[in-house]
Design a protein around this motif. Structure first.
Motif, PDB file in Angstrom:
ATOM      1  N   LYS A 112      45.772  38.657  47.540  1.00  0.00           N
ATOM      2  CA  LYS A 112      45.306  38.979  48.897  1.00  0.00           C
ATOM      3  C   LYS A 112      44.739  40.388  48.976  1.00  0.00           C
ATOM      4  CE  LYS A 112      49.142  37.538  50.888  1.00  0.00           C
ATOM      5  NZ  LYS A 112      50.134  37.233  51.961  1.00  0.00           N
ATOM      6  N   ARG A 113      45.376  41.314  48.248  1.00  0.00           N
ATOM      7  CA  ARG A 113      44.921  42.701  48.275  1.00  0.00           C
ATOM      8  C   ARG A 113      43.494  42.813  47.717  1.00  0.00           C
ATOM      9  NH1 ARG A 113      49.513  44.705  47.103  1.00  0.00           N
ATOM     10  NH2 ARG A 113      49.287  44.488  44.842  1.00  0.00           N
ATOM     11  N   HIS A 114      43.170  41.983  46.723  1.00  0.00           N
ATOM     12  CA  HIS A 114      41.833  42.047  46.139  1.00  0.00           C
ATOM     13  C   HIS A 114      40.822  41.200  46.918  1.00  0.00           C
ATOM     14  CE1 HIS A 114      44.086  43.801  42.812  1.00  0.00           C
ATOM     15  NE2 HIS A 114      42.938  44.203  42.307  1.00  0.00           N
ATOM     16  N   TRP A 115      41.206  39.989  47.298  1.00  0.00           N
ATOM     17  CA  TRP A 115      40.254  39.156  48.038  1.00  0.00           C
ATOM     18  C   TRP A 115      39.839  39.805  49.351  1.00  0.00           C
ATOM     19  CZ3 TRP A 115      37.981  36.186  44.956  1.00  0.00           C
ATOM     20  CH2 TRP A 115      38.627  35.330  44.063  1.00  0.00           C
ATOM     21  N   LYS A 117      39.163  42.692  50.012  1.00  0.00           N
ATOM     22  CA  LYS A 117      38.158  43.735  49.843  1.00  0.00           C
ATOM     23  C   LYS A 117      36.741  43.182  50.007  1.00  0.00           C
ATOM     24  CE  LYS A 117      40.462  47.389  47.309  1.00  0.00           C
ATOM     25  NZ  LYS A 117      40.045  48.396  48.296  1.00  0.00           N
ATOM     26  N   PHE A 118      36.611  41.858  50.001  1.00  0.00           N
ATOM     27  CA  PHE A 118      35.312  41.235  50.250  1.00  0.00           C
ATOM     28  C   PHE A 118      35.205  40.882  51.741  1.00  0.00           C
ATOM     29  CE2 PHE A 118      36.555  39.769  45.902  1.00  0.00           C
ATOM     30  CZ  PHE A 118      35.617  40.491  45.191  1.00  0.00           C
ATOM     31  N   PRO A 119      34.250  41.456  52.482  1.00  0.00           N
ATOM     32  CA  PRO A 119      34.101  41.119  53.905  1.00  0.00           C
ATOM     33  C   PRO A 119      33.943  39.626  54.155  1.00  0.00           C
ATOM     34  CG  PRO A 119      32.774  43.038  53.359  1.00  0.00           C
ATOM     35  CD  PRO A 119      33.297  42.506  52.052  1.00  0.00           C
ATOM     36  N   SER A 120      33.310  38.920  53.228  1.00  0.00           N
ATOM     37  CA  SER A 120      33.079  37.484  53.407  1.00  0.00           C
ATOM     38  C   SER A 120      34.355  36.665  53.319  1.00  0.00           C
ATOM     39  CB  SER A 120      32.084  36.992  52.351  1.00  0.00           C
ATOM     40  OG  SER A 120      32.514  37.377  51.052  1.00  0.00           O
ATOM     41  N   PHE A 121      35.441  37.261  52.851  1.00  0.00           N
ATOM     42  CA  PHE A 121      36.711  36.551  52.753  1.00  0.00           C
ATOM     43  C   PHE A 121      37.488  36.586  54.066  1.00  0.00           C
ATOM     44  CE2 PHE A 121      41.320  36.714  51.919  1.00  0.00           C
ATOM     45  CZ  PHE A 121      41.502  35.494  51.276  1.00  0.00           C
ATOM     46  N   GLY A 181      32.589  42.411  42.506  1.00  0.00           N
ATOM     47  CA  GLY A 181      33.871  42.052  41.923  1.00  0.00           C
ATOM     48  C   GLY A 181      34.786  43.248  41.804  1.00  0.00           C
ATOM     49  N   PHE A 182      36.070  42.956  41.612  1.00  0.00           N
ATOM     50  CA  PHE A 182      37.067  44.011  41.410  1.00  0.00           C
ATOM     51  C   PHE A 182      37.943  43.616  40.227  1.00  0.00           C
ATOM     52  CE2 PHE A 182      35.909  44.496  45.843  1.00  0.00           C
ATOM     53  CZ  PHE A 182      35.737  45.864  45.938  1.00  0.00           C
ATOM     54  N   PRO A 190      42.987  50.984  39.271  1.00  0.00           N
ATOM     55  CA  PRO A 190      42.846  49.866  40.211  1.00  0.00           C
ATOM     56  C   PRO A 190      41.461  49.794  40.860  1.00  0.00           C
ATOM     57  CG  PRO A 190      44.052  51.665  41.229  1.00  0.00           C
ATOM     58  CD  PRO A 190      43.851  52.052  39.791  1.00  0.00           C
ATOM     59  N   PHE A 191      41.089  48.571  41.230  1.00  0.00           N
ATOM     60  CA  PHE A 191      39.910  48.293  42.046  1.00  0.00           C
ATOM     61  C   PHE A 191      38.614  48.835  41.438  1.00  0.00           C
ATOM     62  CE2 PHE A 191      43.468  48.680  45.183  1.00  0.00           C
ATOM     63  CZ  PHE A 191      43.614  47.319  45.406  1.00  0.00           C
ATOM     64  N   GLN A 192      38.461  48.707  40.127  1.00  0.00           N
ATOM     65  CA  GLN A 192      37.193  49.059  39.501  1.00  0.00           C
ATOM     66  C   GLN A 192      36.146  48.047  39.948  1.00  0.00           C
ATOM     67  OE1 GLN A 192      37.500  49.763  35.259  1.00  0.00           O
ATOM     68  NE2 GLN A 192      39.630  50.396  35.467  1.00  0.00           N
ATOM     69  N   LYS A 193      35.099  48.530  40.581  1.00  0.00           N
ATOM     70  CA  LYS A 193      34.160  47.639  41.254  1.00  0.00           C
ATOM     71  C   LYS A 193      32.980  47.266  40.370  1.00  0.00           C
ATOM     72  CE  LYS A 193      31.821  46.861  45.652  1.00  0.00           C
ATOM     73  NZ  LYS A 193      31.487  47.415  46.989  1.00  0.00           N
ATOM     74  N   LEU A 194      32.686  45.970  40.343  1.00  0.00           N
ATOM     75  CA  LEU A 194      31.540  45.414  39.641  1.00  0.00           C
ATOM     76  C   LEU A 194      30.479  45.060  40.672  1.00  0.00           C
ATOM     77  CD1 LEU A 194      30.560  44.306  36.793  1.00  0.00           C
ATOM     78  CD2 LEU A 194      31.417  42.095  37.571  1.00  0.00           C
ATOM     79  N   GLU A 195      29.253  45.549  40.496  1.00  0.00           N
ATOM     80  CA  GLU A 195      28.156  45.250  41.414  1.00  0.00           C
ATOM     81  C   GLU A 195      26.945  44.817  40.606  1.00  0.00           C
ATOM     82  OE1 GLU A 195      28.251  47.929  45.218  1.00  0.00           O
ATOM     83  OE2 GLU A 195      28.557  49.242  43.489  1.00  0.00           O
ATOM     84  N   LEU A 196      26.504  43.573  40.822  1.00  0.00           N
ATOM     85  CA  LEU A 196      25.408  42.997  40.050  1.00  0.00           C
ATOM     86  C   LEU A 196      24.384  42.345  40.979  1.00  0.00           C
ATOM     87  CD1 LEU A 196      27.559  41.100  37.376  1.00  0.00           C
ATOM     88  CD2 LEU A 196      26.505  43.352  37.091  1.00  0.00           C
ATOM     89  N   LYS A 197      23.143  42.338  40.525  1.00  0.00           N
ATOM     90  CA  LYS A 197      22.082  41.628  41.235  1.00  0.00           C
ATOM     91  C   LYS A 197      21.363  40.714  40.261  1.00  0.00           C
ATOM     92  CE  LYS A 197      21.264  45.053  44.851  1.00  0.00           C
ATOM     93  NZ  LYS A 197      21.902  44.185  45.858  1.00  0.00           N
TER      94      LYS A 197
END
Length: 214
Positions: A112-115, A117-121, A181-182, A190-197
């Protein structure tokens, strides 16, 4: 694949019940051979750092909630060459996989703590707290949630100074092919963020006898 250490818009409609057809929405941007490019933030308390990352989808089987691919980190300080890993993914479709991981040292609270972090969740949270999201119908949801677990290093040894012990919580946007992603690993920052296009380079990858997403 972080270093070992010791220490969007909200969708307008969410179905509240599972209609039986729980496959994620068809999306040509999540298909065999599709490539993505971006960064992974691996910053720690000591320094700011981000690696350039390329991802290629190598296999996709929506019926079984499965996909796989390779991840390449390009500017890893302790490596003489780009580091490539092979990963396998679980698609949260409420049939094969729910939002609760149930392994890899991840508790429901970690999930829950990770999900969240996504506004769409956010629109899904209340139902996930009830049953892990099993009764949700995600077939028309504009985002696809996944977990990516790196399985092995492709071109370097396990003594390269990096770890693949953890996994990624991933959110894929069906509208533009962007991925966020995290990374979760109790022994990494913690919470290393992955950002891809999506790079829209076409489907030149190979399939591991899985079904290409149409």
């Amino acid at each position: 694949m972080p270093v070992r250490v010791t220490e969007s818009s909200t969708p307008s409609q969410v179905s509240g019940t599972n209609s039986g057809d729980t496959a994620p929405p068809a999306c040509t941007l999540l298909s065999v051979g599709q490539t993505f490019s971006g960064t992974q933030n691996v910053s720690s308390l000591q320094k700011e750092e981000a690696w350039r990352v390329n991802v290629r989808i190598q296999g996709c089987d929506l019926e079984h909630g499965y996909l796989c691919g390779t991840m390449e980190a390009l500017n890893v300080p302790m490596a003489d060459t780009p580091v490539v890993t092979f990963w396998e993914g679980e698609i949260v479709d409420t049939k094969n996989y729910t939002f609760y991981t149930g392994k890899w040292e991840a508790s429901p609270e970690d999930d829950k703590r990770h999900w969240t972090k996504f506004p769409s969740f956010s629109p899904l949270l209340s139902q996930v707290e009830v049953d892990g999201g099993k009764s949700l119908d995600l077939s028309n949801y504009p985002y696809i949630f996944m977990r990516w677990k790196e399985q092995y290093f492709v071109n370097v040894g396990t003594d390269c100074g990096l770890t693949i012990a953890g996994f990624y919580y991933v959110c894929f946007s069906c509208s533009d092919g962007s991925i966020s992603g995290f990374y979760y690993d109790p022994n990494s920052s913690p919470f290393q963020k992955l950002e891809l296009k999506s790079t829209n380079e076409g489907r030149s990858g190979f399939s591991f006898s899985t079904y290409e997403l149409q």
